[in-house]
Design an enzyme around this catalytic site. Structure first.
Site, PDB file in Angstrom:
ATOM      1  N   LYS A   1      -2.512  -5.849 -11.827  1.00 32.86           N
ATOM      2  CA  LYS A   1      -3.791  -5.910 -11.101  1.00 32.86           C
ATOM      3  C   LYS A   1      -4.731  -6.905 -11.774  1.00 32.86           C
ATOM      4  O   LYS A   1      -4.635  -7.138 -12.976  1.00 32.86           O
ATOM      5  CB  LYS A   1      -4.471  -4.535 -11.129  1.00 32.86           C
ATOM      6  CG  LYS A   1      -3.809  -3.469 -10.281  1.00 32.86           C
ATOM      7  CD  LYS A   1      -4.558  -2.156 -10.416  1.00 32.86           C
ATOM      8  CE  LYS A   1      -3.894  -1.068  -9.575  1.00 32.86           C
ATOM      9  NZ  LYS A   1      -3.956  -1.303  -8.132  1.00 32.86           N
TER      10      LYS A   1
ATOM     11  N   ARG B   1       3.697   5.938  -4.158  1.00 26.85           N
ATOM     12  CA  ARG B   1       4.644   6.411  -3.143  1.00 26.85           C
ATOM     13  C   ARG B   1       6.007   6.675  -3.774  1.00 26.85           C
ATOM     14  O   ARG B   1       6.749   7.528  -3.302  1.00 26.85           O
ATOM     15  CB  ARG B   1       4.729   5.369  -2.006  1.00 26.85           C
ATOM     16  CG  ARG B   1       5.166   4.009  -2.454  1.00 26.85           C
ATOM     17  CD  ARG B   1       4.830   2.901  -1.449  1.00 26.85           C
ATOM     18  NE  ARG B   1       3.392   2.614  -1.412  1.00 26.85           N
ATOM     19  CZ  ARG B   1       2.839   1.731  -0.592  1.00 26.85           C
ATOM     20  NH1 ARG B   1       3.597   1.065   0.271  1.00 26.85           N
ATOM     21  NH2 ARG B   1       1.552   1.514  -0.622  1.00 26.85           N
TER      22      ARG B   1
END
Ligand code: BES
Ligand code: MN
Ligand code: ZN
Length: 508
Positions: free
Chosen positions: A280, A354
């Site tokens: 990120k 996920r």
């Protein structure tokens, strides 16, 4: 770190407001109120309240607060809190008014408060009593501080809920609110903790403490057990970190439970999300310490529903790991094999939530869950779609989504349903594996949800994306900056209502 919250002792009374032995009385004021609607109050302020009304300092607008002294009442001061138009007032409004009043009382160094409940059409006395207790607890919270120079803090030790008429269940309603408020604060505390403090191992130990104190069954699976279960998705995410992963399993098995129903609650427990190899940007990466908020909500909700004796069997599953870019980290292009045997081509290592949820949902099914709800700070796309105050709801069948939606409305956790049409699944097609872990920018929150759905089997399943709602960027009168504890009360409200939805036929 110093104490970040305390839970006051609550009592319910019908005594006159003048007679309440407390430091500060909290009085909601609606926009159309006449001061005559609050008998004796203006006189006790020596006319100060009516003067403040005349100069428009006090208007009843939502969440303004006004403190002044009282004479002739047992309490020495009053805080008048704006509650907006009476016709719009509901339990949500009452909860917020209670938080505002509590924060104002603490600022004035009061330790004992009394809340004057004023009947409204939008909430029964029972619902309002619960909301008042929740709101008071939420106001008795400060984000953690590591400053060496301690600031003096005042905590509310006792809170009286003053109602117009004594009703059978009001004490139980206040008690339910107290447990829900305290549990929300526990979850906030976990989410506010820095990533170097709350590592996966420490998170698992805190989960164990909270769960044991609440009488839940607890099991903490270490990296070896996780490996034995072949949880390739969880292990894949954990590879990049020096910290070993954990999988916490919580069980609530009450003597009297709705037959044939096991509620499976699954929470994302990424204790820090750097993005991994798909790292990120530096800006705001510090916020990624809250990426375990879904897990914290599941742990603290399970504790609350155990304390409250929810009449439904529940199993909580929280996968815990960091997402780091270490030398052995999973790389874009790698293929991981889930515990269920499904293969996943990793396109972006930052879509890690996920992955860990995939193995956790499968495990909840192995443990006998019949109904699934997962909570996760899953996607930035959900924040774009719904903003910072509304969580996204995804799932099937629609009747199950409706149950979670209405539980969240009762809880004061705003949420809104989003579509999960099969068409979107095309975006997860992989050339070499069963599917990829990302589906591009378009509909990013939906493709994230559809990935999780692959692991829900054919059970009724709801995914709540709390990426926007888990952390408050700006402080509001009723909500300080930082972790919000979103989802805790939703899950408990859902579990408490199991006798109703346990009868529904929920075939997806
Ligand atoms: N934890 C983040 C989601 C997130 C973003 C939470 C902003 C709170 C605020 C999640 O793991 C993530 O990085 N998601 C990616 C998914 C993408 C790579 C498909 C995202 O949203 O960018
Ligand atoms: Mn991520
Ligand atoms: Zn994440």
């Amino acid at each position: 770190m110093q104490t970040v919250f305390t839970t006051p002792a609550f009592s319910v009374t019908t005594d006159h407001a003048q007679a309440l032995d407390t430091d500060i009385v909290i009085v909601p004021l609606f926009e159309e109120d006449d001061l005559a609607d609050l008998p004796g109050l203006d006189a006790a302020t020596g006319g100060e309240l009516s003067r403040a009304t005349q100069r428009k300092e006090v208007t009843g607008k939502p969440f303004e607060s006004f403190v002044t002294v009282l004479s002739g009442w047992k309490a020495s001061r009053v805080v008048v809190v704006g509650a907006g138009p009476r016709a719009k007032a509901d339990a949500d409004c009452v909860r917020r008014v209670a938080t505002v009043g509590t924060l104002a009382a603490r600022q004035r160094r009061a330790t004992r408060i009394a809340f004057i409940h004023r009947p409204i059409d939008g909430a029964s006395a029972e619902r309002a009593a619960q909301a008042i207790a929740e709101g008071v607890c939420l106001g008795n919270y400060d984000g953690g501080s590591y400053k060496t120079k301690k600031e003096p803090r005042t905590w509310i030790a006792s809170a009286v809920v003053r109602v117009a008429a004594a009703g059978g269940s009001l004490t139980a309603d206040v008690e339910r609110g107290r447990v829900l408020g305290e549990s929300t604060n526990q979850a906030r505390t976990m989410s506010n903790a820095p990533g170097n403090e709350l590592t996966p191992r420490v998170f698992a130990e805190r989960a164990r403490e909270v769960a044991q104190a609440a009488g839940l069954g607890v099991e903490v699976l270490d990296e070896h057990r996780i490996e034995a279960l072949k949880m390739g998705l969880l292990l894949g995410v954990a590879r990049g970190s020096q910290e070993p992963p954990r999988l916490v399993v919580l069980r609530h098995e009450p003597a009297h439970a709705v037959p044939g129903v096991v509620l499976g609650l699954i929470g994302k427990g990424i204790t820090f999300d750097t993005g991994g190899i798909s790292i990120k940007p530096a800006d705001n990466m510090d916020k990624m310490k809250d990426d375990m908020s879904g897990g914290a909500a599941v742990i603290c909700a399970m504790a609350a529903l155990s304390r409250l004796g929810a009449p439904v069997r529940c199993v909580g599953v929280v996968p815990m790991t960091e997402n780091m870019p270490g030398g052995r980290a999973v790389k874009p292009g790698d293929v991981l094999v889930s515990a269920e045997g499904k293969t996943v081509e990793i396109i972006n290592t930052d879509a890690e939530g996920r992955l860990v949820l995939g193995d956790a949902l499968w495990y909840a099914r192995q443990l006998g869950a019949t109904h699934l709800v997962d909570l996760a700070t899953l996607t930035g796309a959900c924040v774009v779609a719904l903003g910072k105050t509304t969580s996204g709801l995804f799932g099937t069948p629609p009747a199950w989504v409706t149950q979670v939606h209405s539980a969240s409305a009762r809880a004061g956790d705003r949420s809104w349903p989003m579509p999960v049409f099969d068409d979107y699944a095309e975006q997860l097609k992989s050339e070499i594996a069963d599917f990829t872990n990302t589906g591009g920018r378009a509909g990013g929150a939906i493709t994230g949800a559809l990935f999780i759905k692959e692991f829900a089997g054919d059970l009724p399943w709801v995914h709540m994306d709390i990426a926007g709602t888990a952390w408050a960027e700006e402080s509001k009168p009723y909500q300080p900056k930082g972790a919000t504890g979103v989802g805790v009360r939703t899950l408990v409200e859902l579990a408490l209502d199991a006798a109703a939805w346990g009868k529904l036929n929920l075939k997806p």
